[in-house]
Every structure is written in structure tokens, then in C-alpha cells.
Design an enzyme around this catalytic site. Structure first.
Site, PDB file in Angstrom:
ATOM      1  N   LYS A  13       0.831  -1.216   0.000  1.00  0.00           N
ATOM      2  CA  LYS A  13       0.000   0.000   0.000  1.00  0.00           C
ATOM      3  C   LYS A  13       0.863   1.263   0.000  1.00  0.00           C
ATOM      4  O   LYS A  13       0.616   2.188  -0.755  1.00  0.00           O
ATOM      5  CB  LYS A  13      -0.923   0.031   1.235  1.00  0.00           C
ATOM      6  CG  LYS A  13      -1.835  -1.163   1.377  1.00  0.00           C
ATOM      7  CD  LYS A  13      -2.764  -1.021   2.571  1.00  0.00           C
ATOM      8  CE  LYS A  13      -2.067  -0.944   3.916  1.00  0.00           C
ATOM      9  NZ  LYS A  13      -1.465  -2.200   4.393  1.00  0.00           N
ATOM     10  N   ARG A  88      -9.361   0.912   9.422  1.00  0.00           N
ATOM     11  CA  ARG A  88      -8.976  -0.473   9.738  1.00  0.00           C
ATOM     12  C   ARG A  88     -10.050  -1.189  10.540  1.00  0.00           C
ATOM     13  O   ARG A  88      -9.908  -2.370  10.815  1.00  0.00           O
ATOM     14  CB  ARG A  88      -7.700  -0.467  10.565  1.00  0.00           C
ATOM     15  CG  ARG A  88      -6.424  -0.764   9.782  1.00  0.00           C
ATOM     16  CD  ARG A  88      -5.281  -0.531  10.724  1.00  0.00           C
ATOM     17  NE  ARG A  88      -4.076  -1.237  10.493  1.00  0.00           N
ATOM     18  CZ  ARG A  88      -2.997  -0.728   9.910  1.00  0.00           C
ATOM     19  NH1 ARG A  88      -3.034   0.461   9.370  1.00  0.00           N
ATOM     20  NH2 ARG A  88      -1.886  -1.424   9.857  1.00  0.00           N
ATOM     21  N   ARG A 127      12.513  -6.368   5.217  1.00  0.00           N
ATOM     22  CA  ARG A 127      12.643  -4.998   4.696  1.00  0.00           C
ATOM     23  C   ARG A 127      13.372  -4.072   5.676  1.00  0.00           C
ATOM     24  O   ARG A 127      13.273  -4.219   6.887  1.00  0.00           O
ATOM     25  CB  ARG A 127      11.270  -4.431   4.301  1.00  0.00           C
ATOM     26  CG  ARG A 127      10.320  -4.168   5.425  1.00  0.00           C
ATOM     27  CD  ARG A 127       8.942  -3.758   4.903  1.00  0.00           C
ATOM     28  NE  ARG A 127       8.032  -3.486   6.008  1.00  0.00           N
ATOM     29  CZ  ARG A 127       6.755  -3.180   5.865  1.00  0.00           C
ATOM     30  NH1 ARG A 127       6.208  -3.095   4.659  1.00  0.00           N
ATOM     31  NH2 ARG A 127       5.999  -2.937   6.928  1.00  0.00           N
ATOM     32  N   ARG A 161      11.819  -1.393  11.063  1.00  0.00           N
ATOM     33  CA  ARG A 161      10.702  -1.080  11.959  1.00  0.00           C
ATOM     34  C   ARG A 161      10.665  -2.113  13.085  1.00  0.00           C
ATOM     35  O   ARG A 161      10.781  -3.305  12.825  1.00  0.00           O
ATOM     36  CB  ARG A 161       9.379  -1.120  11.179  1.00  0.00           C
ATOM     37  CG  ARG A 161       9.104   0.171  10.428  1.00  0.00           C
ATOM     38  CD  ARG A 161       7.902   0.066   9.545  1.00  0.00           C
ATOM     39  NE  ARG A 161       6.718  -0.491  10.177  1.00  0.00           N
ATOM     40  CZ  ARG A 161       5.518  -0.519   9.603  1.00  0.00           C
ATOM     41  NH1 ARG A 161       5.364  -0.013   8.395  1.00  0.00           N
ATOM     42  NH2 ARG A 161       4.497  -1.042  10.217  1.00  0.00           N
TER      43      ARG A 161
HETATM   44  P1  AMP Z   1       1.119   0.383   9.315  1.00  0.00           P
HETATM   45  O1  AMP Z   1       2.299   1.252   9.074  1.00  0.00           O
HETATM   46  O2  AMP Z   1      -0.100   0.803   8.540  1.00  0.00           O
HETATM   47  O3  AMP Z   1       1.426  -1.085   9.151  1.00  0.00           O
HETATM   48  O4  AMP Z   1       0.715   0.581  10.859  1.00  0.00           O
HETATM   49  C1  AMP Z   1       1.622   0.260  11.897  1.00  0.00           C
HETATM   50  C2  AMP Z   1       0.862   0.146  13.216  1.00  0.00           C
HETATM   51  O5  AMP Z   1       0.252   1.401  13.533  1.00  0.00           O
HETATM   52  C3  AMP Z   1      -0.292  -0.858  13.229  1.00  0.00           C
HETATM   53  O6  AMP Z   1       0.142  -2.182  13.493  1.00  0.00           O
HETATM   54  C4  AMP Z   1      -1.162  -0.287  14.347  1.00  0.00           C
HETATM   55  O7  AMP Z   1      -0.600  -0.572  15.617  1.00  0.00           O
HETATM   56  C5  AMP Z   1      -1.026   1.210  14.125  1.00  0.00           C
HETATM   57  N1  AMP Z   1      -2.057   1.734  13.189  1.00  0.00           N
HETATM   58  C6  AMP Z   1      -1.840   2.291  11.954  1.00  0.00           C
HETATM   59  N2  AMP Z   1      -2.986   2.670  11.394  1.00  0.00           N
HETATM   60  C7  AMP Z   1      -3.972   2.339  12.257  1.00  0.00           C
HETATM   61  C8  AMP Z   1      -5.391   2.445  12.235  1.00  0.00           C
HETATM   62  N3  AMP Z   1      -6.040   2.972  11.177  1.00  0.00           N
HETATM   63  N4  AMP Z   1      -6.073   1.999  13.321  1.00  0.00           N
HETATM   64  C9  AMP Z   1      -5.448   1.481  14.381  1.00  0.00           C
HETATM   65  N5  AMP Z   1      -4.115   1.322  14.472  1.00  0.00           N
HETATM   66  C10 AMP Z   1      -3.370   1.751  13.416  1.00  0.00           C
END
Ligand code: AMP
Length: 216
Positions: A13, A88, A127, A161
């Protein structure tokens, strides 16, 4: 045009959103990026989010919906947006409708990147990025040309990360299946969902996305 890119962690994404930014001048709104920035800056939101993110669990709905609303207010009303990693949950999907309606916006497309989860674990756990310029690399698929030196800026400061380890990745995928995939029918009823094979090459996936956007 406002669109949602949906898909489990590592589906691509963020990569695809970056390509759309460059090509069409759209703006990527990634709640994950915003939360990581908040953690780094040590803000109240960051303090609330850190432990949950490290465990691969979701941050409370009101926290992420709040930051999305604030970000949209910084943009012009004609600025197209790519929602990456938001919504989400069903609650967030309802909030997004309200947030958009309040600002005279509406969703044009929801694009789901369909991927194989086991392949994703390999993709994600390998990554890493350059800590200086942000260039992305991978243990298996894209090593720097010279070991430990960034191809783009020459830095040796690489970062991973903290939530890109296998256990956390599996939790993040379970969260996706349990809480995020169930929101698709909301958008399917509106006839705005397109599923795209996310396991193809970066170019194939981006061409498929562009074909969807060209529909209107
Ligand atoms: P991502 O970079 O999108 O994989 O997000 C990393 C982490 O941030 C996720 O595993 C959640 O802990 C938190 N996070 C990101 N976006 C959301 C969301 N829309 N709702 C809840 N937690 C989020």
C-alpha cells in the site's frame, strides 16, 4: 479523487501510494506513518500508541480518526487523497464517512490488494530503509549495491521497523483479517471496490490501480 488502499501489512500500500503521489500529485495519508512520527516526537498520541504498535495491535479508533481529520484540514478541498492503513475497523469506516461528509468530500474508489500471507511474512521481515534518505531495501530482493552503504545517499545508517518481526507481523495479519477485511462489504454495497492481485510486480500493480482511477 479520494481513494482507500486496503490490504494486509506488507501488501504494498505504501509503495503504491508513493507512486500515485508522484504521478498524480495526490497526497498519501498513512496513519502508520503519522503514528510513527508521533512516537518519535514523544507526543501524547505517540505515548498512547507505542506499546500497541510494538505488539502489532490496533491503536484506539478515536485516536486515529482524530489525526486523519486534522490532516485533512491542512489540505485544500480539491487535493486528492490516498488513505493508506485507514480505516482499519468498522468504527473507523463510519468515522471516515462523517469526516469526509463534513468536508464536502466523498470516496471514489476502494482498492484491495489481494496477497498471499506467507509470502508477505518474507517480504516484511526482510525490509529495511536508509535512516537518512528513506530509500527502501530488502534482505532478499534488494540489497544495496555496496554492502551497508545506501545506493542513493551513501549513508550507512539503516533502520528496521520494530514491528517488522515475524510474531508481530502475524498479529498484524490476524488484526487485518478479524477487523479490517469485514469492512469491505460496506464499500461493496456502494459498488466502489476493486480487488487487484498484489503479488504482481510493482509496475503491474500500479498499472492495475491506474486503470481503476481512469474509470472516472
Ligand atoms: P502500518 O504502518 O499501517 O502497518 O501501521 C503500523 C501500526 O500502527 C499498526 O500495526 C497499528 O498498531 C497502528 N495503526 C496504523 N494505522 C492504524 C489504524 N487505522 N487503526 C489502528 N491502528 C493503526
Amino acid at each position: 479523487m479520494d481513494i482507500i488502499l486496503l490490504g494486509p501489512p506488507g501488501a504494498g500500500k505504501g509503495t503504491q501510494a508513493g507512486l500515485l503521489e508522484n504521478k498524480f500529485g495526490m497526497v498519501q495519508l498513512s496513519t502508520g506513518d503519522m503514528l510513527r512520527a508521533a512516537v518519535k516526537a514523544g507526543t501524547e498520541v505517540g505515548l498512547k500508541a507505542k506499546a500497541l504498535m510494538d505488539a502489532g495491535e490496533l491503536v484506539p479508533d478515536e485516536v486515529v480518526s482524530g489525526i486523519i481529520g486534522d490532516k485533512l484540514d491542512e489540505l485544500g478541498s480539491d487535493q486528492g487523497v490516498i488513505f493508506d492503513g485507514y480505516p482499519r475497523t468498522a468504527t473507523q469506516a463510519v468515522s471516515l464517512d462523517e469526516i469526509l461528509a463534513e468536508r464536502g468530500r466523498k470516496l471514489d474508489h476502494v482498492i484491495e490488494l489481494v496477497v498471499d500471507e506467507d509470502a508477505l511474512v518474507v517480504r516484511i521481515t526482510g525490509r529495511f530503509t536508509c535512516g537518512n534518505c528513506g530509500e527502501g531495501y530488502h534482505d532478499t530482493f534488494k540489497q544495496p549495491a555496496k554492502a551497508d552503504v545506501c545506493d542513493v545517499c551513501g549513508s550507512s545508517d539503516f533502520k528496521r521497523r520494530p514491528d517488522d518481526n515475524e510474531e508481530t507481523v502475524r498479529t498484524r495479519m490476524t488484526e487485518y483479517r478479524a477487523k479490517t477485511q469485514p469492512i469491505l462489504p460496506i464499500y461493496e454495497e456502494r459498488g466502489i471496490v476493486t480487488k487487484i492481485d498484489g503479488m504482481g510486480s510493482m509496475d503491474d500493480v500500479s498499472q492495475a490501480i491506474e486503470a481503476v482511477l481512469a474509470q472516472n
